[in-house]
Design a protein around this motif. Structure first.
Motif, PDB file in Angstrom:
ATOM      1  N   THR A  14       0.837  -1.192   0.000  1.00 50.54           N
ATOM      2  CA  THR A  14       0.000   0.000   0.000  1.00 50.54           C
ATOM      3  C   THR A  14       0.876   1.248   0.000  1.00 50.54           C
ATOM      4  OG1 THR A  14      -1.676  -1.200   1.267  1.00 50.54           O
ATOM      5  CG2 THR A  14      -1.839   1.194   1.273  1.00 50.54           C
ATOM      6  N   VAL A  15       0.497   2.226  -0.829  1.00 48.77           N
ATOM      7  CA  VAL A  15       1.188   3.514  -0.881  1.00 48.77           C
ATOM      8  C   VAL A  15       0.142   4.607  -0.693  1.00 48.77           C
ATOM      9  CG1 VAL A  15       2.552   5.087  -2.306  1.00 48.77           C
ATOM     10  CG2 VAL A  15       2.966   2.619  -2.441  1.00 48.77           C
ATOM     11  N   ASP A  16       0.350   5.460   0.295  1.00 49.88           N
ATOM     12  CA  ASP A  16      -0.575   6.565   0.585  1.00 49.88           C
ATOM     13  C   ASP A  16      -2.018   6.092   0.717  1.00 49.88           C
ATOM     14  OD1 ASP A  16       1.495   8.455   0.576  1.00 49.88           O
ATOM     15  OD2 ASP A  16       1.315   8.749  -1.602  1.00 49.88           O
ATOM     16  N   GLY A  17      -2.208   4.948   1.367  1.00 49.83           N
ATOM     17  CA  GLY A  17      -3.549   4.428   1.614  1.00 49.83           C
ATOM     18  C   GLY A  17      -4.164   3.654   0.464  1.00 49.83           C
ATOM     19  N   ASP A  18      -3.488   3.571  -0.684  1.00 50.78           N
ATOM     20  CA  ASP A  18      -4.001   2.841  -1.845  1.00 50.78           C
ATOM     21  C   ASP A  18      -3.206   1.565  -2.062  1.00 50.78           C
ATOM     22  OD1 ASP A  18      -5.915   4.830  -2.534  1.00 50.78           O
ATOM     23  OD2 ASP A  18      -4.339   5.980  -3.549  1.00 50.78           O
ATOM     24  N   ILE A  19      -3.904   0.450  -2.249  1.00 53.88           N
ATOM     25  CA  ILE A  19      -3.233  -0.805  -2.567  1.00 53.88           C
ATOM     26  C   ILE A  19      -2.729  -0.715  -4.001  1.00 53.88           C
ATOM     27  CG2 ILE A  19      -3.515  -3.286  -2.913  1.00 53.88           C
ATOM     28  CD1 ILE A  19      -5.581  -3.241  -0.644  1.00 53.88           C
ATOM     29  N   VAL A  20      -1.401  -0.855  -4.173  1.00 53.21           N
ATOM     30  CA  VAL A  20      -0.807  -0.779  -5.515  1.00 53.21           C
ATOM     31  C   VAL A  20      -0.431  -2.150  -6.049  1.00 53.21           C
ATOM     32  CG1 VAL A  20       0.008   1.588  -5.215  1.00 53.21           C
ATOM     33  CG2 VAL A  20       1.521  -0.317  -4.620  1.00 53.21           C
ATOM     34  N   GLY A  21      -0.430  -3.160  -5.191  1.00 52.69           N
ATOM     35  CA  GLY A  21      -0.137  -4.520  -5.607  1.00 52.69           C
ATOM     36  C   GLY A  21      -0.683  -5.498  -4.597  1.00 52.69           C
ATOM     37  N   LYS A  22      -1.252  -6.609  -5.099  1.00 55.52           N
ATOM     38  CA  LYS A  22      -1.861  -7.589  -4.199  1.00 55.52           C
ATOM     39  C   LYS A  22      -1.842  -8.940  -4.890  1.00 55.52           C
ATOM     40  CE  LYS A  22      -6.062  -8.488  -1.583  1.00 55.52           C
ATOM     41  NZ  LYS A  22      -7.377  -8.001  -1.199  1.00 55.52           N
ATOM     42  N   ILE A  23      -1.451  -9.981  -4.137  1.00 55.01           N
ATOM     43  CA  ILE A  23      -1.475 -11.337  -4.665  1.00 55.01           C
ATOM     44  C   ILE A  23      -2.091 -12.277  -3.640  1.00 55.01           C
ATOM     45  CG2 ILE A  23       0.554 -10.986  -6.140  1.00 55.01           C
ATOM     46  CD1 ILE A  23       2.118 -12.735  -4.027  1.00 55.01           C
ATOM     47  N   GLU A  24      -2.472 -13.433  -4.120  1.00 52.02           N
ATOM     48  CA  GLU A  24      -2.858 -14.528  -3.233  1.00 52.02           C
ATOM     49  C   GLU A  24      -1.617 -15.421  -3.106  1.00 52.02           C
ATOM     50  OE1 GLU A  24      -5.697 -14.597  -1.501  1.00 52.02           O
ATOM     51  OE2 GLU A  24      -6.227 -12.679  -2.423  1.00 52.02           O
TER      52      GLU A  24
END
Length: 149
Positions: A14-24
């Motif tokens: 997360t950068v500045d409250g926004d998820i910029v990358g996510k995986i399972e």
């Protein structure tokens, strides 16, 4: 080039409250680029990571790689992996690549992994990031492209 590879059941950045990358399921890869790294280091490390057989098969043996399980990678740039703590109490980062080279090789590593068929999410280079993960196992490996020779 150094990497801390963690087998995860999920991870996000997360950068500045926004998820910029996510995986399972897959790998969270913390990547450090050294001042003397090159494309050769990128190619070796990406191939090594993509081929790591650390996921369990039907017999509960670490025998499967990312592609075998349909996993993904979340790659996060982390220059502090090049910190030298041997002297004093403050790490020296003199071995870390300057931002221009580090970013180029970081982006190249992401592209190389994708070229090997691994779905990749990435952090934001030089950003202050919050990284969350559920370490599966736990399984954590440290790789260094210079220790291959």
């Amino acid at each position: 080039m150094r990497a801390v590879v963690q087998r995860v059941s999920q991870a996000s950045v997360t950068v500045d409250g926004d998820i910029v990358g996510k995986i399972e399921a897959g790998f969270l890869i913390l990547l450090g680029v050294a001042a003397d790294d090159s494309q050769q280091d990128v190619i070796w490390l990406a191939a090594k990571v993509a081929g790591l057989r650390v996921f369990e098969d039907d017999d509960d043996k670490m025998n499967l790689d990312l592609k075998d399980i349909g996993g993904a990678a979340l790659v996060v740039s982390q220059f502090t992996l090049l910190g030298d703590c041997r002297k004093g109490r403050r790490p020296s980062f003199i071995a870390a690549a300057r931002p221009e080279l580090a970013n180029r090789l970081y982006q190249s590593f992401v592209a190389e992994l994708r070229g090997l068929g691994v779905p990749v999410e990435a952090g934001t280079f030089q950003a202050d990031m919050d990284v969350a993960l559920v370490n599966d196992g736990p399984v954590t490996l440290m790789l260094d492209s210079r220790k291959q020779f």
